[in-house]
Design an enzyme around this catalytic site. Structure first.
Site, mmCIF file in Angstrom:
data_model
loop_
_atom_site.group_PDB
_atom_site.id
_atom_site.type_symbol
_atom_site.label_atom_id
_atom_site.label_comp_id
_atom_site.label_asym_id
_atom_site.label_seq_id
_atom_site.Cartn_x
_atom_site.Cartn_y
_atom_site.Cartn_z
ATOM 1 C CB CYS A 58 -3.694 3.307 -1.592
ATOM 2 S SG CYS A 58 -4.943 4.521 -1.260
ATOM 3 C CG ASP A 79 0.443 -2.242 6.213
ATOM 4 O OD1 ASP A 79 -0.526 -2.352 6.982
ATOM 5 O OD2 ASP A 79 0.400 -1.644 5.123
ATOM 6 C CE LYS A 104 -7.382 -0.057 6.397
ATOM 7 N NZ LYS A 104 -8.184 0.479 5.297
ATOM 8 C CG HIS A 137 -1.887 1.000 1.394
ATOM 9 N ND1 HIS A 137 -1.611 2.293 1.780
ATOM 10 C CD2 HIS A 137 -3.211 0.949 1.182
ATOM 11 C CE1 HIS A 137 -2.735 2.979 1.812
ATOM 12 N NE2 HIS A 137 -3.731 2.196 1.446
ATOM 13 C CD GLN A 194 -7.050 -4.363 4.365
ATOM 14 O OE1 GLN A 194 -7.999 -4.995 4.832
ATOM 15 N NE2 GLN A 194 -7.199 -3.150 3.860
HETATM 16 N N1 C6P Z 1 -6.353 0.529 2.807
HETATM 17 C C1 C6P Z 1 -8.196 0.168 1.271
HETATM 18 O O1 C6P Z 1 -9.305 0.442 0.813
HETATM 19 P P1 C6P Z 1 -5.099 3.923 7.034
HETATM 20 O O2 C6P Z 1 -5.681 4.727 5.909
HETATM 21 O O3 C6P Z 1 -3.901 4.613 7.667
HETATM 22 O O4 C6P Z 1 -6.103 3.464 8.034
HETATM 23 O O5 C6P Z 1 -4.559 2.550 6.370
HETATM 24 C C2 C6P Z 1 -3.631 2.599 5.315
HETATM 25 C C3 C6P Z 1 -3.381 1.219 4.802
HETATM 26 C C4 C6P Z 1 -2.115 0.663 4.952
HETATM 27 N N2 C6P Z 1 -1.863 -0.597 4.575
HETATM 28 C C5 C6P Z 1 -2.800 -1.384 4.024
HETATM 29 C C6 C6P Z 1 -2.449 -2.791 3.644
HETATM 30 C C7 C6P Z 1 -4.085 -0.878 3.830
HETATM 31 O O6 C6P Z 1 -5.013 -1.660 3.284
HETATM 32 C C8 C6P Z 1 -4.384 0.456 4.205
HETATM 33 C C9 C6P Z 1 -5.726 1.048 3.920
HETATM 34 C C10 C6P Z 1 -7.686 0.972 2.441
HETATM 35 O O7 C6P Z 1 -7.504 -0.756 0.837
HETATM 36 C C11 C6P Z 1 -7.773 2.440 2.160
HETATM 37 S S1 C6P Z 1 -6.691 2.952 0.857
#
Ligand code: C6P
Length: 408
Positions: free
Chosen positions: A364, A200, A226, A123, A203
């Site tokens: 992203c 990270d 999430k 991401h 997910q």
């Molecule tokens: N992915 C998706 O729709 P934040 O925005 O900081 O809570 O998470 C960022 C992020 C970082 N790593 C991974 C693997 C992610 O999936 C995400 C967030 C969302 O896939 C929003 S782009």
């Protein structure tokens, strides 16, 4: 799950509505999840009864707010199986956690000739901070090559990590492929070369039981929103030794021990990384979300999410014109796909007219989109409150979308 899906869904007020004349089918859970009543009420309770700043007020509300905030930290530590609450820093979410690690740890340990190892599956939040570290320090960014299906081969990981590697940073579960990366094995390889592993967990934390000590990762970050918690709150786990050596990256109230005119000293862990008034209500909401998930059981949640994903995948595989992005293997909680001759944004727009929410775009993950030679895809992602009926409605709506575009 010990309670029925109907009972579970009734705890989520958002489902008491129709979208475009249809009951809501929410399949955009990888972007953010819905919130159960407990979480909404915990936040409301804090503002109605306990609202005060933390670690400051010597009054009843101040100590109630502080107790609730610090209790939430205990819950996060238990949730991740960290060995101490000192290893848990509240952040705004995964992105801010990764930025803290990149700026606070990466910038300090990397220099010219060093390597930071990531993959094109990441991401943007786990890619841009490392680009910045590489540019600022002269370290180079090494990409573990992806196989044609987007996955990593462990022998490629072994080749990419060398004695010059200082940091390896990797998603636990891909937000595009839904595949689970072998982070425990990668941690062992990184450590053999004296590097650290950053995971990270955006997910993975929502879907599987995470044990940071068993994974032996050095850092792990996730977002509350999430996993049924509020937006604007998440946590960073770091091994105590690393966190102790790291310099804070934000300075101000709350994080100091003593302030002089020209020099100051910091509080002990974890507070030296929490400058300013924190997201108190968010932390309390996150703690309640963790209680909620643990009551249901992470093992049950994982089994449910895997089952629904497989149930949807089997049916989608049978539809002519749908291409599933990624490997054939079982995935955790999401399916990314394209439909011949229909732009993913059009798919999402038509599905919305049926009351079905999915995500379309690059998620992203532009380098990963390029790997698959697409600019955008559609993605359906599942969570504990989704049902077979939700999947059936998705399949029916996808067929109707194809029919609609064929006829127009
Ligand atoms: N992915 C998706 O729709 P934040 O925005 O900081 O809570 O998470 C960022 C992020 C970082 N790593 C991974 C693997 C992610 O999936 C995400 C967030 C969302 O896939 C929003 S782009």
């Amino acid at each position: 799950m010990s309670i029925s899906l109907n009972e579970l869904r009734s705890i989520f007020p958002i489902f008491n509505q129709q979208i475009n004349g249809n009951p809501l089918v929410y399949l955009d859970n990888a972007a953010t999840t819905q919130k159960p009543l407990q979480v909404i009420e915990a936040i409301q309770h804090y503002y109605e009864w306990d609202n005060a700043n933390v670690h400051r007020g010597i009054h009843t509300l101040g100590s109630r707010a502080t107790d609730a905030y610090e209790k939430a930290r205990y819950k996060v530590a238990r949730f991740l199986q960290a060995s101490s609450v000192q290893e848990i820093i509240f952040t705004r979410g995964t992105t801010s956690g990764l930025n803290l690690i990149a700026s606070g740890y990466g910038q300090a340990v990397c220099g010219i000739g060093d390597e930071i190892v990531i993959s094109a599956m990441e991401h943007h939040s786990n890619l841009l901070p490392w680009q910045q570290v590489a540019q600022a320090t002269g370290a180079s960014l090494t990409y573990i090559p992806l196989q044609s299906d987007g996955t990593l081969a462990i022998q490629d990981v072994e080749k990419a990590i060398t004695s010059r590697t200082k940091v390896v940073s990797m998603s636990h579960v891909s937000n595009v492929l839904g595949t689970v990366n072998p982070v425990k094995e990668i941690a062992a390889i990184a450590h053999k070369h004296g590097a650290v592993l950053v995971v990270d967990g955006a997910q993975s934390a929502p879907h599987i039981r995470v044990d940071v000590q068993d994974l032996d990762c050095d850092f792990y970050v996730f977002s509350g929103h999430k996993m049924c918690g509020p937006t604007g709150i998440g946590a960073l786990y770091g091994k105590k030794d690393h966190l102790e050596q790291m310099h804070p990256i934000e300075f101000g109230g709350e994080m100091i021990d003593d302030v002089g005119l020209y020099e100051s000293s910091w509080r002990e862990l974890p507070w030296k990384f929490e400058a300013g008034t924190p997201n108190i209500a968010g932390a309390i909401g996150l703690g309640t979300a963790i209680d909620f998930l643990e009551e249901i059981g992470l093992e049950q949640i994982e089994a449910h999410d895997r089952y629904l994903t497989q149930y949807a995948l089997q049916q989608m595989n049978e539809i002519d014109g749908i291409t599933i992005i990624g490997p054939e293997c079982e995935r955790l909680g999401l399916i990314t796909f394209t439909i011949d001759l229909i732009h993913p944004h059009d798919v999402a727009t038509v599905l919305d007219t049926f009351g079905i929410a999915i995500r379309a775009g690059h998620h992203c993950c532009q380098p990963l989109m390029r790997h698959f030679e697409v600019s955008a895809t559609a993605r359906a992602s599942f969570y504990l409150y989704n049902t077979e009926n939700d999947v059936d409605r998705l399949i029916e709506a996808l067929l109707q979308t194809q029919t609609f575009f064929k006829s127009s």
